[in-house]
Design a protein around this motif. Structure first.
Motif, PDB file in Angstrom:
ATOM      1  N   LEU A  74      71.629  13.113  17.996  1.00 35.14           N
ATOM      2  CA  LEU A  74      72.846  12.728  17.287  1.00 35.14           C
ATOM      3  C   LEU A  74      73.008  11.223  17.280  1.00 35.14           C
ATOM      4  CD1 LEU A  74      75.371  15.370  18.721  1.00 35.14           C
ATOM      5  CD2 LEU A  74      74.081  15.480  16.584  1.00 35.14           C
ATOM      6  N   ALA A  75      73.551  10.713  16.189  1.00 40.83           N
ATOM      7  CA  ALA A  75      73.866   9.292  16.069  1.00 40.83           C
ATOM      8  C   ALA A  75      75.022   9.140  15.096  1.00 40.83           C
ATOM      9  CB  ALA A  75      72.653   8.498  15.593  1.00 40.83           C
ATOM     10  N   THR A  76      75.750   8.035  15.228  1.00 43.91           N
ATOM     11  CA  THR A  76      76.906   7.780  14.365  1.00 43.91           C
ATOM     12  C   THR A  76      76.633   6.572  13.476  1.00 43.91           C
ATOM     13  OG1 THR A  76      78.444   8.680  15.997  1.00 43.91           O
ATOM     14  CG2 THR A  76      79.370   7.224  14.326  1.00 43.91           C
ATOM     15  N   PRO A  77      76.861   6.686  12.153  1.00 43.32           N
ATOM     16  CA  PRO A  77      76.640   5.547  11.250  1.00 43.32           C
ATOM     17  C   PRO A  77      77.449   4.331  11.690  1.00 43.32           C
ATOM     18  CG  PRO A  77      76.985   7.564  10.000  1.00 43.32           C
ATOM     19  CD  PRO A  77      77.299   7.890  11.428  1.00 43.32           C
ATOM     20  N   PRO A  78      76.964   3.133  11.391  1.00 45.64           N
ATOM     21  CA  PRO A  78      77.591   1.909  11.917  1.00 45.64           C
ATOM     22  C   PRO A  78      79.041   1.699  11.496  1.00 45.64           C
ATOM     23  CG  PRO A  78      75.971   1.399  10.205  1.00 45.64           C
ATOM     24  CD  PRO A  78      75.783   2.836  10.565  1.00 45.64           C
ATOM     25  N   LYS A  79      79.395   2.114  10.285  1.00 45.96           N
ATOM     26  CA  LYS A  79      80.758   1.896   9.799  1.00 45.96           C
ATOM     27  C   LYS A  79      81.492   3.217   9.591  1.00 45.96           C
ATOM     28  CE  LYS A  79      78.996  -2.156   7.342  1.00 45.96           C
ATOM     29  NZ  LYS A  79      78.737  -2.749   6.004  1.00 45.96           N
ATOM     30  N   SER A  80      81.100   4.226  10.346  1.00 50.91           N
ATOM     31  CA  SER A  80      81.618   5.581  10.180  1.00 50.91           C
ATOM     32  C   SER A  80      83.139   5.636  10.243  1.00 50.91           C
ATOM     33  CB  SER A  80      81.044   6.488  11.282  1.00 50.91           C
ATOM     34  OG  SER A  80      81.652   7.756  11.264  1.00 50.91           O
ATOM     35  N   ILE A  81      83.711   6.514   9.433  1.00 49.32           N
ATOM     36  CA  ILE A  81      85.155   6.751   9.517  1.00 49.32           C
ATOM     37  C   ILE A  81      85.497   7.597  10.733  1.00 49.32           C
ATOM     38  CG2 ILE A  81      85.505   6.549   7.024  1.00 49.32           C
ATOM     39  CD1 ILE A  81      85.673   9.659   6.956  1.00 49.32           C
ATOM     40  N   GLY A  82      84.472   8.033  11.480  1.00 50.25           N
ATOM     41  CA  GLY A  82      84.702   8.809  12.697  1.00 50.25           C
ATOM     42  C   GLY A  82      84.601  10.300  12.463  1.00 50.25           C
ATOM     43  N   ARG A  83      84.824  11.032  13.518  1.00 55.27           N
ATOM     44  CA  ARG A  83      84.759  12.498  13.437  1.00 55.27           C
ATOM     45  C   ARG A  83      85.982  13.013  12.685  1.00 55.27           C
ATOM     46  NH1 ARG A  83      82.232  16.571  16.221  1.00 55.27           N
ATOM     47  NH2 ARG A  83      81.292  15.191  17.775  1.00 55.27           N
ATOM     48  N   ILE A  84      85.772  13.925  11.766  1.00 58.97           N
ATOM     49  CA  ILE A  84      86.904  14.479  11.015  1.00 58.97           C
ATOM     50  C   ILE A  84      87.078  15.977  11.256  1.00 58.97           C
ATOM     51  CG2 ILE A  84      87.158  12.690   9.242  1.00 58.97           C
ATOM     52  CD1 ILE A  84      85.201  15.853   8.535  1.00 58.97           C
ATOM     53  N   SER A  85      86.222  16.564  12.096  1.00 57.16           N
ATOM     54  CA  SER A  85      86.425  17.940  12.538  1.00 57.16           C
ATOM     55  C   SER A  85      85.637  18.157  13.821  1.00 57.16           C
ATOM     56  CB  SER A  85      85.982  18.956  11.473  1.00 57.16           C
ATOM     57  OG  SER A  85      84.580  18.948  11.340  1.00 57.16           O
ATOM     58  N   ALA A  86      85.994  19.210  14.536  1.00 58.76           N
ATOM     59  CA  ALA A  86      85.278  19.519  15.764  1.00 58.76           C
ATOM     60  C   ALA A  86      83.858  19.947  15.464  1.00 58.76           C
ATOM     61  CB  ALA A  86      86.015  20.619  16.531  1.00 58.76           C
ATOM     62  N   PHE A  87      82.912  19.493  16.278  1.00 61.32           N
ATOM     63  CA  PHE A  87      81.522  19.920  16.196  1.00 61.32           C
ATOM     64  C   PHE A  87      80.947  19.613  14.802  1.00 61.32           C
ATOM     65  CE2 PHE A  87      83.960  22.868  18.983  1.00 61.32           C
ATOM     66  CZ  PHE A  87      83.592  22.260  20.185  1.00 61.32           C
ATOM     67  N   PHE A  88      80.369  20.622  14.139  1.00 62.31           N
ATOM     68  CA  PHE A  88      79.756  20.398  12.825  1.00 62.31           C
ATOM     69  C   PHE A  88      80.399  21.300  11.787  1.00 62.31           C
ATOM     70  CE2 PHE A  88      76.694  18.821  15.829  1.00 62.31           C
ATOM     71  CZ  PHE A  88      76.354  17.604  15.267  1.00 62.31           C
ATOM     72  N   GLY A  89      81.719  21.316  11.753  1.00 63.27           N
ATOM     73  CA  GLY A  89      82.415  22.162  10.812  1.00 63.27           C
ATOM     74  C   GLY A  89      82.195  23.626  11.151  1.00 63.27           C
ATOM     75  N   ASN A  90      82.238  24.478  10.149  1.00 62.58           N
ATOM     76  CA  ASN A  90      81.985  25.911  10.344  1.00 62.58           C
ATOM     77  C   ASN A  90      80.483  26.159  10.255  1.00 62.58           C
ATOM     78  OD1 ASN A  90      84.647  26.897  10.708  1.00 62.58           O
ATOM     79  ND2 ASN A  90      85.041  26.587   8.531  1.00 62.58           N
ATOM     80  N   PHE A  91      79.829  26.106  11.399  1.00 60.50           N
ATOM     81  CA  PHE A  91      78.368  26.098  11.435  1.00 60.50           C
ATOM     82  C   PHE A  91      77.754  27.340  10.795  1.00 60.50           C
ATOM     83  CE2 PHE A  91      74.496  27.355  13.859  1.00 60.50           C
ATOM     84  CZ  PHE A  91      73.638  26.419  13.303  1.00 60.50           C
ATOM     85  N   LEU A  92      78.326  28.523  11.057  1.00 61.17           N
ATOM     86  CA  LEU A  92      77.719  29.737  10.510  1.00 61.17           C
ATOM     87  C   LEU A  92      77.810  29.794   8.988  1.00 61.17           C
ATOM     88  CD1 LEU A  92      78.771  32.399  13.160  1.00 61.17           C
ATOM     89  CD2 LEU A  92      76.607  31.174  12.934  1.00 61.17           C
ATOM     90  N   ILE A  93      78.763  29.067   8.402  1.00 59.58           N
ATOM     91  CA  ILE A  93      78.810  28.946   6.941  1.00 59.58           C
ATOM     92  C   ILE A  93      77.590  28.156   6.459  1.00 59.58           C
ATOM     93  CG2 ILE A  93      80.201  28.222   4.975  1.00 59.58           C
ATOM     94  CD1 ILE A  93      81.407  30.400   6.823  1.00 59.58           C
TER      95      ILE A  93
END
Length: 477
Positions: free
Chosen positions: A308-327
């Motif tokens: 995992l890595a975060t883009p340099p100018k990221s707006i940050g996390r906007i949901s827990a984990f990776f959204g609805n993963f099973l979707i």
């Protein structure tokens, strides 16, 4: 159909429990009932039969046709459900992604996320995709937040988003939540965006343009590239509402049309039930201008491993984990199953089915615009008002004939709107049965309009007072 209380008989039981062998808790008197709860007294067989029969009265995509325009209520293959139920995905604990020490335990999930994001980016002509947003509107908010971050980073004070009058209601809501002012741009009589009005609305305060293509009138915007060019020349960015991607998937890509950011509706386009049938997912895709602002963290490949890595100018996390993963798992299986040719066939059949319905109904109901349409066709029930019949009456009458109603009273630009989306999965026989029902209703609207006012008459619940329900909502009864 009887209520469960109407089956109740004093003393009848489904199950009798043994006496408790532990002391009962002493509750404060104020929390105790003065009389036993008024629950039905029924046998287990009565309970099973009652709720089994009730479930058979439900409308569902496995049992009924859902021609909901702009909602893409299509049948989704059970194959994707089976893949999503695989224990390796289903039992994976989301906190395993919280620390590098446990990343080796979720390499399969990381790889699926990484590969699906690349697939979606390729389908849409985008540079990168993030699966974090958990609904289409959430994707819109994420996209508009990235547009805001982009302009802040450039030192711009742009505070306005342009949105067509035919847009989904979530567009102005998402833009407003992101802190933007919303300016509405009118449509031409033919149902497409007015380019002259758009040009007049463009100025140095415009940060972005939110556009659905095909739009909610069911029409492809023929000047979409011209609109994107005008926006870019003034420094604004283009946002693509991916709700209607079903109509163009495999045929053209939003990125190639000039869009900088978009959301996908995995729960409408890529094999997941929509709305109350299942959870949503609204990944965002971005072009080069917004790549650095994607929400993080993101899955990245490091040699043969994933982390995992975060883009340099990221707006940050906007949901827990990776959204609805099973979707995401469902979408991954669906895309691999169909391949490029299959996805293109989805668009072809979606458009074919919509135009077949349009051809069959255009002489019975007033078309809101001239065809051909894309994935959905829009009619107006306004001419039937002289007989006392409205779009709602038509919708309720369809329920009596075994069909879910189409979208009514939207788009707001069409009076007494009936928006019908047959999707690509419905057969000609189903579409003919639906059109036959619509033809019968059109005849009754002229000959016996009063029969439509009583609909539905075959369901457990009849016509509800929807205005009263909205104004005097009572969830305690």
């Amino acid at each position: 159909m009887e209520l469960i209380f109407e089956k109740s008989r004093p003393g009848r039981r489904a199950l009798v429990f043994d006496p408790l062998d532990v002391p009962e808790a002493a509750l404060p008197p104020a929390l105790c009932r003065e009389e036993p709860a008024a629950l039905p007294e029924v046998s287990e067989l009565d309970v099973v039969r009652h709720f089994s029969r009730l479930s058979q009265r439900n409308f569902g995509i496995d049992t009924h046709f859902y021609p909901l325009g702009s909602c893409t209520m299509k049948y989704n293959p059970k194959m994707a459900e089976a893949v999503a139920a695989h224990p390796g995905f289903l039992a994976l604990h989301p906190h395993l992604a919280s620390a590098p020490a446990t990343w080796p335990l979720c390499q399969g999930a990381f790889e699926l996320i990484f590969e699906l994001e690349r697939m979606l980016a390729g389908i849409a002509g985008m540079r990168q995709v993030s699966l974090q947003p958990i609904a289409g509107a959430h994707g819109e908010l994420t996209g508009t937040l990235m547009i805001a971050a982009y302009h802040r980073e450039k030192g711009n004070s742009r505070d306005t988003i342009l949105i067509p009058d035919s847009a989904h209601g979530t567009n102005p809501a998402s833009a407003a939540i992101a802190g933007f002012k919303v300016v509405e741009v009118p449509s031409l009589p033919d149902g497409t965006l007015d380019p002259e009005a758009f040009k007049k609305a463009l100025n140095a305060s415009v940060a972005g343009v939110m556009l659905t293509c095909p739009n909610t009138h069911g029409l492809f915007e023929p000047r979409v590239r011209e609109i994107a060019q005008m926006a870019h020349e003034t420094g604004a960015l283009m946002y693509y509402d991916g709700a209607n991607l079903n109509a163009i998937i495999g045929e053209c890509r939003p990125g190639d049309l000039g869009f900088d950011v978009m959301h996908f509706n995995l729960h409408k386009t890529f094999a997941t039930p929509h709305g109350m049938g299942g959870p949503g997912s609204g990944p965002v895709g971005v072009g080069e201008r917004l790549e650095a602002f994607l929400p993080g963290p993101r899955v990245v490949r490091d040699g043969s491993a994933f982390g995992l890595a975060t883009p340099p100018k990221s707006i940050g996390r906007i949901s827990a984990f990776f959204g609805n993963f099973l979707i995401a798992v469902r979408a991954y299986a669906y895309i691999l199953h169909l391949g490029g040719d299959g996805l293109r066939e989805v668009a072809h059949n979606a458009v074919l089915n919509a135009n077949y319905v349009y051809a069959r109904l255009k002489d019975l109901f007033e078309p809101a615009f001239d065809g051909p349409f894309m994935h959905e066709c829009v009619f107006s029930a306004a001419p039937l008002a002289k007989h006392g019949v409205h779009a709602l009456d038509i919708a309720k009458a369809l329920l009596d004939r075994g069909f879910h109603a189409p979208t009514v009273y939207f788009p707001l630009t069409v009076k007494e709107s009936l928006m019908i989306e047959p999707t690509e999965t419905e057969s000609k026989e189903t579409l003919d049965a639906f059109c036959d029902a619509m033809a019968e209703i059109a005849g009754l609207a002229v000959r016996e309009p009063e029969t439509l006012h009583a609909a539905p008459v075959t369901l457990p619940v009849g016509r509800l007072d929807e205005v009263r329900a909205a104004r005097e909502l009572n969830c305690r009864v």
